[in-house]
Design a protein around this motif. Structure first.
Motif, mmCIF file in Angstrom:
data_model
loop_
_atom_site.group_PDB
_atom_site.id
_atom_site.type_symbol
_atom_site.label_atom_id
_atom_site.label_comp_id
_atom_site.label_asym_id
_atom_site.label_seq_id
_atom_site.Cartn_x
_atom_site.Cartn_y
_atom_site.Cartn_z
ATOM 1 N N UNK A 30 34.996 -17.691 54.431
ATOM 2 C CA UNK A 30 34.356 -16.640 54.899
ATOM 3 C C UNK A 30 34.977 -15.366 54.754
ATOM 4 N N UNK A 31 34.614 -14.186 54.339
ATOM 5 C CA UNK A 31 35.080 -12.793 54.288
ATOM 6 C C UNK A 31 35.677 -12.271 55.591
ATOM 7 N N UNK A 32 36.813 -11.715 55.691
ATOM 8 C CA UNK A 32 37.320 -11.016 56.749
ATOM 9 C C UNK A 32 36.660 -9.820 57.308
ATOM 10 N N UNK A 33 36.074 -9.653 58.445
ATOM 11 C CA UNK A 33 35.356 -8.379 58.793
ATOM 12 C C UNK A 33 36.152 -7.147 58.715
ATOM 13 N N UNK A 34 35.396 -6.098 58.284
ATOM 14 C CA UNK A 34 36.300 -4.757 58.001
ATOM 15 C C UNK A 34 35.198 -3.635 58.545
ATOM 16 N N UNK A 35 35.940 -2.486 59.077
ATOM 17 C CA UNK A 35 34.947 -1.325 59.270
ATOM 18 C C UNK A 35 34.713 -0.615 58.044
ATOM 19 N N UNK A 36 33.457 -0.564 57.609
ATOM 20 C CA UNK A 36 33.013 0.556 56.453
ATOM 21 C C UNK A 36 33.084 1.912 56.966
ATOM 22 N N UNK A 37 32.560 2.212 58.335
ATOM 23 C CA UNK A 37 32.613 3.368 59.144
ATOM 24 C C UNK A 37 33.014 3.146 60.483
ATOM 25 N N UNK A 38 33.666 4.021 60.791
ATOM 26 C CA UNK A 38 33.911 3.991 62.330
ATOM 27 C C UNK A 38 34.268 5.347 62.949
ATOM 28 N N UNK A 39 32.930 6.001 63.336
ATOM 29 C CA UNK A 39 33.184 7.350 64.031
ATOM 30 C C UNK A 39 33.435 7.428 65.402
ATOM 31 N N UNK A 40 34.110 8.212 65.812
ATOM 32 C CA UNK A 40 34.127 8.390 67.281
ATOM 33 C C UNK A 40 34.016 9.911 67.583
ATOM 34 N N UNK A 41 33.516 10.295 68.739
ATOM 35 C CA UNK A 41 33.524 11.737 69.108
ATOM 36 C C UNK A 41 34.953 12.357 69.135
ATOM 37 N N UNK A 42 35.159 13.801 68.956
ATOM 38 C CA UNK A 42 36.573 14.360 69.000
ATOM 39 C C UNK A 42 36.937 14.339 70.340
ATOM 40 N N UNK A 43 36.161 14.470 71.180
ATOM 41 C CA UNK A 43 36.613 14.426 72.750
ATOM 42 C C UNK A 43 35.688 13.576 73.659
ATOM 43 N N UNK A 44 35.967 13.245 74.836
ATOM 44 C CA UNK A 44 35.265 12.638 75.576
ATOM 45 C C UNK A 44 34.769 13.370 76.880
ATOM 46 N N UNK A 45 35.625 14.471 77.472
ATOM 47 C CA UNK A 45 35.235 15.226 78.338
ATOM 48 C C UNK A 45 35.173 14.447 79.733
ATOM 49 N N UNK A 46 34.023 14.655 80.408
ATOM 50 C CA UNK A 46 33.750 13.992 81.468
ATOM 51 C C UNK A 46 32.803 12.864 81.361
ATOM 52 N N UNK A 47 32.421 12.679 80.139
ATOM 53 C CA UNK A 47 31.314 11.524 79.757
ATOM 54 C C UNK A 47 31.741 10.171 80.404
ATOM 55 N N UNK A 48 30.814 9.289 80.922
ATOM 56 C CA UNK A 48 30.671 8.047 81.238
ATOM 57 C C UNK A 48 30.626 7.015 80.112
ATOM 58 N N UNK A 49 29.844 7.438 79.010
ATOM 59 C CA UNK A 49 29.824 6.643 77.942
ATOM 60 C C UNK A 49 29.808 7.429 76.731
ATOM 61 N N UNK A 50 30.308 6.653 75.676
ATOM 62 C CA UNK A 50 30.388 7.279 74.314
ATOM 63 C C UNK A 50 29.864 6.855 73.213
ATOM 64 N N UNK A 51 29.378 7.291 72.351
ATOM 65 C CA UNK A 51 28.632 6.648 71.060
ATOM 66 C C UNK A 51 29.467 6.558 69.970
ATOM 67 N N UNK A 52 29.722 5.425 69.391
ATOM 68 C CA UNK A 52 30.569 5.026 68.206
ATOM 69 C C UNK A 52 29.502 4.569 66.970
ATOM 70 N N UNK A 53 29.735 5.219 65.934
ATOM 71 C CA UNK A 53 29.006 4.909 64.940
ATOM 72 C C UNK A 53 29.728 4.044 64.050
ATOM 73 N N UNK A 54 29.223 2.756 63.759
ATOM 74 C CA UNK A 54 29.817 1.616 63.116
ATOM 75 C C UNK A 54 29.160 0.941 62.002
ATOM 76 N N UNK A 55 29.767 0.590 60.968
ATOM 77 C CA UNK A 55 29.021 -0.153 59.983
ATOM 78 C C UNK A 55 30.450 -1.097 59.474
ATOM 79 N N UNK A 56 29.881 -2.207 59.227
ATOM 80 C CA UNK A 56 30.852 -3.154 58.799
ATOM 81 C C UNK A 56 30.656 -4.013 57.273
ATOM 82 N N UNK A 57 31.487 -4.439 56.685
ATOM 83 C CA UNK A 57 31.131 -4.931 55.538
ATOM 84 C C UNK A 57 30.465 -6.437 55.660
ATOM 85 N N UNK A 58 30.476 -7.159 56.544
ATOM 86 C CA UNK A 58 29.508 -8.272 56.551
ATOM 87 C C UNK A 58 28.790 -8.209 58.200
#
Length: 92
Positions: A12-40
């Protein structure tokens, strides 16, 4: 007519992040969105949140713990028997 067969083992291929974007700051937010893409195709776990991810980038919404300091999210990516662990730190 003769016939022969050979058994092969495919690792099997070891999983890796092709894209992992997080917001610059959290502030008072209770949830954040992470933009994610992987190789498998894989399963992502961040705390109690679990999501299926793949080559197409998608947003996974993750709960943020309360507090005033920087937020560290521990990401676990599993594909087959292979695992990748990574941390993301986001300032408040």
């Amino acid at each position: 007519t003769a016939r022969a067969s050979v058994r092969i083992a495919v690792q099997g291929v070891r999983p890796a992040f092709l894209r992992l974007d997080a917001p610059a700051r959290v502030g008072r937010a209770r949830r954040v969105g992470l933009r994610i893409a992987t190789n498998v195709a894989a399963r992502l776990q961040v705390g109690r949140t679990r999501a299926r991810v793949g080559r197409k980038a998608r947003v996974v919404r993750v709960a943020v713990p309360r507090g005033s300091g920087p937020v560290t999210l521990r990401l676990v990516l599993r594909a087959g028997k292979r695992t990748l662990r990574e941390s993301v730190t986001i300032p408040r």
